[in-house]
Motif scaffolding. Structure first.
Motif, PDB file in Angstrom:
ATOM      1  N   UNK A  53     -71.639  83.872  32.583  1.00  0.00           N
ATOM      2  CA  UNK A  53     -71.603  85.044  31.707  1.00  0.00           C
ATOM      3  C   UNK A  53     -70.450  85.901  32.206  1.00  0.00           C
ATOM      4  N   UNK A 106     -64.361  88.563  22.754  1.00  0.00           N
ATOM      5  CA  UNK A 106     -65.356  87.771  22.017  1.00  0.00           C
ATOM      6  C   UNK A 106     -64.704  86.769  21.068  1.00  0.00           C
ATOM      7  N   UNK A 123     -69.153  82.581  25.823  1.00  0.00           N
ATOM      8  CA  UNK A 123     -70.290  82.692  26.737  1.00  0.00           C
ATOM      9  C   UNK A 123     -70.787  84.135  26.633  1.00  0.00           C
ATOM     10  N   UNK A 124     -72.004  84.407  27.108  1.00  0.00           N
ATOM     11  CA  UNK A 124     -72.550  85.752  26.923  1.00  0.00           C
ATOM     12  C   UNK A 124     -71.711  86.844  27.601  1.00  0.00           C
ATOM     13  N   UNK A 125     -71.606  87.948  26.903  1.00  0.00           N
ATOM     14  CA  UNK A 125     -70.819  89.079  27.375  1.00  0.00           C
ATOM     15  C   UNK A 125     -71.713  90.318  27.430  1.00  0.00           C
ATOM     16  N   UNK A 176     -72.365  95.908  20.261  1.00  0.00           N
ATOM     17  CA  UNK A 176     -72.859  94.598  19.823  1.00  0.00           C
ATOM     18  C   UNK A 176     -72.063  94.079  18.632  1.00  0.00           C
ATOM     19  N   UNK A 177     -71.743  94.989  17.710  1.00  0.00           N
ATOM     20  CA  UNK A 177     -70.973  94.561  16.539  1.00  0.00           C
ATOM     21  C   UNK A 177     -69.573  94.099  16.915  1.00  0.00           C
ATOM     22  N   UNK A 231     -68.937  92.352  19.385  1.00  0.00           N
ATOM     23  CA  UNK A 231     -69.026  90.980  19.886  1.00  0.00           C
ATOM     24  C   UNK A 231     -69.727  90.833  21.219  1.00  0.00           C
ATOM     25  N   UNK A 232     -70.231  91.923  21.795  1.00  0.00           N
ATOM     26  CA  UNK A 232     -70.987  91.802  23.045  1.00  0.00           C
ATOM     27  C   UNK A 232     -72.390  91.286  22.728  1.00  0.00           C
ATOM     28  N   UNK A 233     -73.029  90.677  23.712  1.00  0.00           N
ATOM     29  CA  UNK A 233     -74.380  90.148  23.521  1.00  0.00           C
ATOM     30  C   UNK A 233     -75.443  91.029  24.130  1.00  0.00           C
ATOM     31  N   UNK A 234     -75.065  91.724  25.194  1.00  0.00           N
ATOM     32  CA  UNK A 234     -76.023  92.592  25.865  1.00  0.00           C
ATOM     33  C   UNK A 234     -75.305  93.879  26.260  1.00  0.00           C
ATOM     34  N   UNK A 241     -82.931  96.231  19.001  1.00  0.00           N
ATOM     35  CA  UNK A 241     -81.984  95.114  19.141  1.00  0.00           C
ATOM     36  C   UNK A 241     -82.594  93.908  19.852  1.00  0.00           C
ATOM     37  N   UNK A 247     -83.809  91.117  24.862  1.00  0.00           N
ATOM     38  CA  UNK A 247     -82.774  90.283  25.491  1.00  0.00           C
ATOM     39  C   UNK A 247     -81.428  90.985  25.541  1.00  0.00           C
ATOM     40  N   UNK A 248     -81.244  92.015  24.706  1.00  0.00           N
ATOM     41  CA  UNK A 248     -79.977  92.749  24.649  1.00  0.00           C
ATOM     42  C   UNK A 248     -79.868  93.806  25.721  1.00  0.00           C
ATOM     43  N   UNK A 291     -75.936  89.521  16.618  1.00  0.00           N
ATOM     44  CA  UNK A 291     -74.524  89.503  16.931  1.00  0.00           C
ATOM     45  C   UNK A 291     -73.808  88.527  16.014  1.00  0.00           C
ATOM     46  N   UNK A 307     -70.795  88.679  14.797  1.00  0.00           N
ATOM     47  CA  UNK A 307     -69.387  88.424  15.079  1.00  0.00           C
ATOM     48  C   UNK A 307     -69.203  87.172  15.937  1.00  0.00           C
ATOM     49  N   UNK A 308     -70.096  86.959  16.888  1.00  0.00           N
ATOM     50  CA  UNK A 308     -70.001  85.761  17.726  1.00  0.00           C
ATOM     51  C   UNK A 308     -70.167  84.507  16.892  1.00  0.00           C
ATOM     52  N   UNK A 363     -66.892  84.010  14.996  1.00  0.00           N
ATOM     53  CA  UNK A 363     -65.836  83.539  15.898  1.00  0.00           C
ATOM     54  C   UNK A 363     -66.021  82.071  16.276  1.00  0.00           C
ATOM     55  N   UNK A 397     -81.380  87.316  16.045  1.00  0.00           N
ATOM     56  CA  UNK A 397     -81.510  87.890  17.376  1.00  0.00           C
ATOM     57  C   UNK A 397     -82.548  88.993  17.290  1.00  0.00           C
ATOM     58  N   UNK A 404     -83.975  82.837  30.093  1.00  0.00           N
ATOM     59  CA  UNK A 404     -82.618  83.313  29.877  1.00  0.00           C
ATOM     60  C   UNK A 404     -81.627  82.565  30.753  1.00  0.00           C
ATOM     61  N   UNK A 439     -78.728  79.030  31.200  1.00  0.00           N
ATOM     62  CA  UNK A 439     -78.240  77.706  30.777  1.00  0.00           C
ATOM     63  C   UNK A 439     -79.264  76.632  31.109  1.00  0.00           C
ATOM     64  N   UNK A 450     -81.897  82.365  25.271  1.00  0.00           N
ATOM     65  CA  UNK A 450     -82.526  83.635  25.623  1.00  0.00           C
ATOM     66  C   UNK A 450     -83.635  83.907  24.614  1.00  0.00           C
ATOM     67  N   UNK A 460     -72.794  80.818  22.001  1.00  0.00           N
ATOM     68  CA  UNK A 460     -72.639  81.364  23.354  1.00  0.00           C
ATOM     69  C   UNK A 460     -72.662  80.250  24.385  1.00  0.00           C
ATOM     70  N   UNK A 487     -70.330  77.950  25.158  1.00  0.00           N
ATOM     71  CA  UNK A 487     -69.030  77.439  25.563  1.00  0.00           C
ATOM     72  C   UNK A 487     -68.632  76.206  24.743  1.00  0.00           C
TER      73      UNK A 487
END
Lengths: 252, 212
Positions: free
Chosen positions: A46, A70, A75-77, A93-94, A96-99, A120, A123-124, B14, B16-17, B20, B56, B130, B132, B155, B196, B198
């Motif tokens: 992460x 992002x 991978x999680x950010x 979060x919008x 592109x972050x996950x938490x 949210x 987990x966030x 999320x 946007x992820x 992307x 989510x 939570x 891998x 997660x 998420x 990879x």
């Protein structure tokens, strides 16, 4: 089997990476998007961004950093620093972050933890706790980037924020931060044996065995470090290989 | 064939992820004509080639978010159940395919794949699950080509217990060995987050986007 996680943390100020030694003496270590890509390619599980100068005008800067990061790494950010409202969280979060990681605002406004985890998802919401050992042996929580002492005992706070809906705890030992003498495993163990959510160890990483100890002795699910990575003292791949050799499950 | 991948945006998660990662997954195909877009308007999924349902947070807020989009569920039923367009549900997006969820009460899902969403029972492990983890008991399927041995990012505290074993493409072990990839004909869902995960996650999405 679930693997333990290795998380490089990038302290970001005005869009650039810095890392404090005991929370002061900042040294520029480069561009956050580039650094995050390097860590991702090296096998980081992460990435964590801590916006250490999170004033109003700087918020757009970190949003831009998150967007660019992002778009390039998958991978999680986690992003922390200066988060005061669910609106702040939504923006992060919008982008592109996950938490998000909440620290000071959660101490003075616990409703933020409750509301945001409901809104949210648990987990966030990572609750970051800065801790310093007192002369009487107790561990007290500090706010405002470690500059203000509170009267809150760390274990009380950890169990409370778990009940408020935190999905994870990021525990930083201020006594160890930047010292490279190892994580405070007795602090970590005290917390991990009492709460039932993942604990991320922070503060004190310097050698390979420190990472092993935080997981085995500290009972942590993840280990976070900053300066040892920025200046190339330890490589992510070397740490992971070392941990696997020590029978700790890692993603390689 | 030109692809139009539509990501359903119901105001949560999320997104946007997801956008992307789908763009990244499509970039390996030698075509500049592919389109990726998010939408809250059911009309835009009519001419989709592939649909992604991200998710989510809590089941209840996700299903309510989807129900709030005028005409969306009807159009999804039409595209997925009648026209058989490939759809990929991510995490809670996948859980929405179930009959019911028992997260914070009892909530009806879309009932596209029979089964319920239930909590992970684990005595020795923390929740959420939570991080891998890997797949096991994998069934042969094109969507899993080249990723059978990879790690994926999870997660969650709840999982999809399908009524039929044949709807399970892979399991993951976290004290409980739970279904981590579900499938019914053109409907696919993962409990983990490919967006998420990879390179492995991008590869899985690429495999999905190759399905017609």
């Amino acid at each position: 089997m679930l693997k333990k996680r290795l998380i490089p943390c990038l302290d970001v100020k005005n869009g650039r990476v810095v890392k404090g030694i005991n929370f002061v003496n900042l040294t520029d270590a480069g561009n956050p998007v580039e650094q995050a890509k390097i860590y991702n390619d090296a096998g980081a599980d992460e990435i964590c961004f801590l916006d250490i100068a999170a004033s109003v005008e700087n918020k757009e800067t970190i949003i831009d950093v998150i967007k660019k990061t992002a778009a390039e790494i998958f991978i999680p950010l986690t992003v922390g620093g200066g988060i005061k409202s669910t609106d702040d969280i939504r923006k992060i979060l919008l982008a592109g972050a996950d938490k998000v990681s909440i620290n000071t605002s959660g101490i003075y406004n616990p409703d933020l933890i409750k509301e945001s985890s409901k809104k949210f998802g648990n987990q966030c919401i990572v609750v970051a706790i800065d801790v310093k050992k007192q002369e009487d042996g107790s561990w007290k929580v500090y706010s405002h980037g470690g500059t203000k002492k509170t009267n809150i005992d760390v274990l009380d706070w950890a169990t409370k924020v778990e009940s408020y809906g935190a999905g994870e705890l990021l525990i930083t030992s201020m006594d160890r931060d930047g010292t490279k003498i190892g994580f405070d495993n007795s602090l970590l163990k005290t917390i991990s044996s009492k709460v039932n959510i993942p604990i991320i160890a922070s503060g004190g990483a310097g050698k390979l065995e420190h990472f092993r100890d935080a997981i085995i002795k500290g009972g942590c699910s993840a280990v976070l470090a900053a300066s040892v990575f920025h200046f190339g003292e330890l490589k992510i791949s070397d740490i992971k290989e070392y941990l696997v050799e020590n029978n700790i499950p890692m993603r390689i | 064939m030109k692809k139009k991948v539509v990501i359903v945006d119901y105001g949560l998660g999320n997104i946007q992820s997801a956008i992307n990662s789908v763009k990244k997954a499509l970039s390996s195909e030698n075509s500049n004509n592919n389109i990726v877009e998010k939408t809250s308007d059911y009309k835009f999924i009519k001419d989709a080639s592939h649909i992604i349902l991200p998710g989510q947070g809590a089941f209840e807020s996700c299903i309510k978010g989807l129900q709030k989009l005028d005409g969306m569920i009807d159009e999804l039923q039409n595209q997925v159940l009648i026209k058989k367009k490939p759809i990929f549900g991510i995490c809670v997006g996948m859980q929405l395919f179930a009959t019911k969820s028992f997260e914070n009460g009892e909530h009806n899902g879309l009932n596209w794949i029979k089964g319920n969403i239930i909590k992970i029972q684990s005595k020795k492990n923390v929740l959420p699950h939570m991080g891998w983890n890997k797949l096991n008991n994998i069934k042969q399927h094109a969507i899993l080509s080249g990723v059978e041995n990879e790690h994926f990012y999870f997660v969650h505290s709840y999982y999809f217990m399908t009524q039929k074993e044949e709807n399970i493409l892979a399991y993951t072990d976290y004290d409980t060995n739970f279904p981590s990839i579900v499938n019914e004909k053109n409907i696919f869902g993962t409990q983990f987050h490919p967006e998420k995960s990879s390179k492995a996650g991008i590869k899985l999405l690429s495999n999905f986007l190759l399905l017609n």
